[in-house]
Scaffold this motif. Structure first.
Motif, PDB file in Angstrom:
ATOM      1  N   MET A  74       4.844  34.849  17.830  1.00  0.00           N
ATOM      2  CA  MET A  74       5.443  34.026  16.775  1.00  0.00           C
ATOM      3  C   MET A  74       5.034  32.557  16.890  1.00  0.00           C
ATOM      4  N   HIS A  75       4.324  32.189  17.936  1.00  0.00           N
ATOM      5  CA  HIS A  75       3.962  30.777  18.104  1.00  0.00           C
ATOM      6  C   HIS A  75       3.108  30.236  16.951  1.00  0.00           C
ATOM      7  N   PRO A  76       2.117  31.002  16.448  1.00  0.00           N
ATOM      8  CA  PRO A  76       1.310  30.437  15.348  1.00  0.00           C
ATOM      9  C   PRO A  76       2.132  30.073  14.114  1.00  0.00           C
ATOM     10  N   ILE A  77       3.033  30.924  13.681  1.00  0.00           N
ATOM     11  CA  ILE A  77       3.805  30.592  12.470  1.00  0.00           C
ATOM     12  C   ILE A  77       4.832  29.509  12.785  1.00  0.00           C
ATOM     13  N   TYR A  78       5.395  29.534  13.985  1.00  0.00           N
ATOM     14  CA  TYR A  78       6.345  28.484  14.386  1.00  0.00           C
ATOM     15  C   TYR A  78       5.661  27.117  14.306  1.00  0.00           C
ATOM     16  N   GLU A  79       4.454  27.040  14.873  1.00  0.00           N
ATOM     17  CA  GLU A  79       3.723  25.766  14.891  1.00  0.00           C
ATOM     18  C   GLU A  79       3.237  25.395  13.486  1.00  0.00           C
ATOM     19  N   ALA A  80       2.907  26.385  12.682  1.00  0.00           N
ATOM     20  CA  ALA A  80       2.480  26.102  11.301  1.00  0.00           C
ATOM     21  C   ALA A  80       3.622  25.462  10.511  1.00  0.00           C
ATOM     22  N   PHE A  81       4.841  25.954  10.694  1.00  0.00           N
ATOM     23  CA  PHE A  81       5.988  25.325  10.030  1.00  0.00           C
ATOM     24  C   PHE A  81       6.176  23.892  10.528  1.00  0.00           C
ATOM     25  N   GLU A  82       5.995  23.695  11.832  1.00  0.00           N
ATOM     26  CA  GLU A  82       6.176  22.348  12.394  1.00  0.00           C
ATOM     27  C   GLU A  82       5.166  21.357  11.841  1.00  0.00           C
ATOM     28  N   GLN A  83       3.966  21.872  11.511  1.00  0.00           N
ATOM     29  CA  GLN A  83       2.867  20.977  11.139  1.00  0.00           C
ATOM     30  C   GLN A  83       2.631  20.901   9.634  1.00  0.00           C
ATOM     31  N   ARG A 112      15.905  28.615  14.060  1.00  0.00           N
ATOM     32  CA  ARG A 112      16.923  28.014  13.174  1.00  0.00           C
ATOM     33  C   ARG A 112      16.855  26.487  13.232  1.00  0.00           C
ATOM     34  N   ASP A 113      16.810  25.935  14.447  1.00  0.00           N
ATOM     35  CA  ASP A 113      16.809  24.473  14.581  1.00  0.00           C
ATOM     36  C   ASP A 113      15.557  23.857  13.964  1.00  0.00           C
ATOM     37  N   MET A 114      14.413  24.529  14.138  1.00  0.00           N
ATOM     38  CA  MET A 114      13.159  24.008  13.604  1.00  0.00           C
ATOM     39  C   MET A 114      13.119  24.161  12.077  1.00  0.00           C
ATOM     40  N   LEU A 115      13.495  25.351  11.584  1.00  0.00           N
ATOM     41  CA  LEU A 115      13.429  25.603  10.139  1.00  0.00           C
ATOM     42  C   LEU A 115      14.417  24.722   9.370  1.00  0.00           C
ATOM     43  N   PHE A 116      15.526  24.379  10.006  1.00  0.00           N
ATOM     44  CA  PHE A 116      16.513  23.499   9.366  1.00  0.00           C
ATOM     45  C   PHE A 116      15.886  22.143   9.040  1.00  0.00           C
ATOM     46  N   VAL A 117      15.020  21.694   9.913  1.00  0.00           N
ATOM     47  CA  VAL A 117      14.355  20.401   9.721  1.00  0.00           C
ATOM     48  C   VAL A 117      13.151  20.531   8.783  1.00  0.00           C
ATOM     49  N   GLN A 118      12.365  21.569   8.978  1.00  0.00           N
ATOM     50  CA  GLN A 118      11.061  21.665   8.317  1.00  0.00           C
ATOM     51  C   GLN A 118      11.091  22.349   6.948  1.00  0.00           C
ATOM     52  N   THR A 119      12.152  23.117   6.676  1.00  0.00           N
ATOM     53  CA  THR A 119      12.210  23.912   5.439  1.00  0.00           C
ATOM     54  C   THR A 119      13.618  23.798   4.844  1.00  0.00           C
ATOM     55  N   THR A 120      13.882  24.587   3.823  1.00  0.00           N
ATOM     56  CA  THR A 120      15.247  24.699   3.310  1.00  0.00           C
ATOM     57  C   THR A 120      15.828  26.005   3.850  1.00  0.00           C
ATOM     58  N   LEU A 121      16.535  25.891   4.948  1.00  0.00           N
ATOM     59  CA  LEU A 121      17.049  27.080   5.644  1.00  0.00           C
ATOM     60  C   LEU A 121      18.278  27.607   4.912  1.00  0.00           C
ATOM     61  N   ALA A 122      18.239  28.902   4.566  1.00  0.00           N
ATOM     62  CA  ALA A 122      19.328  29.486   3.782  1.00  0.00           C
ATOM     63  C   ALA A 122      20.191  30.455   4.579  1.00  0.00           C
ATOM     64  N   ALA A 123      19.650  31.083   5.620  1.00  0.00           N
ATOM     65  CA  ALA A 123      20.420  32.152   6.260  1.00  0.00           C
ATOM     66  C   ALA A 123      19.917  32.433   7.666  1.00  0.00           C
ATOM     67  N   THR A 124      20.842  32.843   8.526  1.00  0.00           N
ATOM     68  CA  THR A 124      20.476  33.337   9.857  1.00  0.00           C
ATOM     69  C   THR A 124      21.193  34.670  10.084  1.00  0.00           C
ATOM     70  N   LEU A 125      20.594  35.492  10.929  1.00  0.00           N
ATOM     71  CA  LEU A 125      21.174  36.808  11.205  1.00  0.00           C
ATOM     72  C   LEU A 125      20.757  37.254  12.603  1.00  0.00           C
ATOM     73  N   LYS A 126      21.754  37.629  13.425  1.00  0.00           N
ATOM     74  CA  LYS A 126      21.468  38.148  14.765  1.00  0.00           C
ATOM     75  C   LYS A 126      21.982  39.580  14.855  1.00  0.00           C
ATOM     76  N   VAL A 127      21.130  40.474  15.355  1.00  0.00           N
ATOM     77  CA  VAL A 127      21.489  41.885  15.458  1.00  0.00           C
ATOM     78  C   VAL A 127      21.334  42.341  16.911  1.00  0.00           C
ATOM     79  N   GLU A 128      22.306  43.101  17.380  1.00  0.00           N
ATOM     80  CA  GLU A 128      22.266  43.636  18.744  1.00  0.00           C
ATOM     81  C   GLU A 128      21.340  44.860  18.787  1.00  0.00           C
ATOM     82  N   LEU A 129      20.201  44.695  19.467  1.00  0.00           N
ATOM     83  CA  LEU A 129      19.233  45.776  19.685  1.00  0.00           C
ATOM     84  C   LEU A 129      18.853  46.474  18.382  1.00  0.00           C
ATOM     85  N   ALA A 130      18.967  47.809  18.305  1.00  0.00           N
ATOM     86  CA  ALA A 130      18.523  48.526  17.101  1.00  0.00           C
ATOM     87  C   ALA A 130      19.534  48.361  15.968  1.00  0.00           C
ATOM     88  N   PRO A 131      19.078  47.991  14.770  1.00  0.00           N
ATOM     89  CA  PRO A 131      20.003  47.848  13.644  1.00  0.00           C
ATOM     90  C   PRO A 131      20.766  49.145  13.365  1.00  0.00           C
TER      91      PRO A 131
END
Ligand SMILES: Cc1cc2nc3c(=O)[nH]c(=O)nc-3n(C[C@H](O)[C@H](O)[C@H](O)COP(=O)(O)O)c2cc1C
Length: 154
Positions: A74-83, A112-131
């Motif tokens: 996920m580093h490439p897309i993470y860094e692409a959002f940052e840049q 979440r913290d990065m997207l909040f700054v770099q984009t318009t963050l609308a939603a977060t979701l955390k799931v325990e192991l297999a949905p």
């Protein structure tokens, strides 16, 4: 289902080793489809980061690695959002993790913290192991939050 009556370009970008996050991404895609939208589903290594800006919305789905870390896939897309200038892009960040670890879904928190700054963050979701079936309504809320923000933009 009056959330959509116009064209929108939506991508779901996921990474998964043992399948949990792939299932989560597929569930999110299924819910979008229930609203008559066909998002493009990308495995992270196949996502063309140079077209980030072209989407109305991007949903990220990631597992967590190491000690609460974002997986290297996920580093490439993470860094692409940052840049990139992507404040106009609506985003959602979803992930699977294991609450056995001290930092449950730490990669979701980092995104979440990065997207909040770099984009318009609308939603977060955390799931325990297999949905599970009980996670589907949570996926629905995740998708609805994204769609509402896209509709406000159009
Ligand atoms: C070496 C290792 C480290 C992990 N570290 C974390 C962690 O820090 N936090 C967490 O919530 N889950 C952690 N997990 C759990 C995975 O994120 C979880 O199993 C996830 O659902 C795997 O997703 P996948 O099936 O899509 O590969 C770890 C798993 C492994 C094997």
């Amino acid at each position: 289902m009056a959330l959509t009556n116009y064209e929108m370009e939506i991508a779901i970008v996921y990474t998964s080793v043992t399948g949990n996050t792939r299932v989560l991404a597929e569930n999110i895609k299924f819910v979008f489809q229930q609203y008559g939208i066909s998002p493009s589903l990308f495995e992270a290594s196949l996502f063309p980061c140079e077209i980030l800006k072209d989407f109305d919305a991007i949903a990220i789905a990631t597992y967590t690695w190491g000690n609460g870390e974002v997986p290297s896939s996920m580093h490439p897309i993470y860094e692409a959002f940052e840049q990139s200038d992507t404040k106009h892009v609506i985003t959602g960040i979803a992930g699977t993790g294991d609450s056995f670890y001290p930092h449950f879904c730490g990669a979701v928190d980092a995104f979440r913290d990065m997207l909040f700054v770099q984009t318009t963050l609308a939603a977060t979701l955390k799931v325990e192991l297999a949905p599970q079936d009980t996670d589907l309504p949570r996926c629905r809320l995740f998708v609805e939050s994204i769609l509402k923000r896209v509709r406000q933009r159009k």
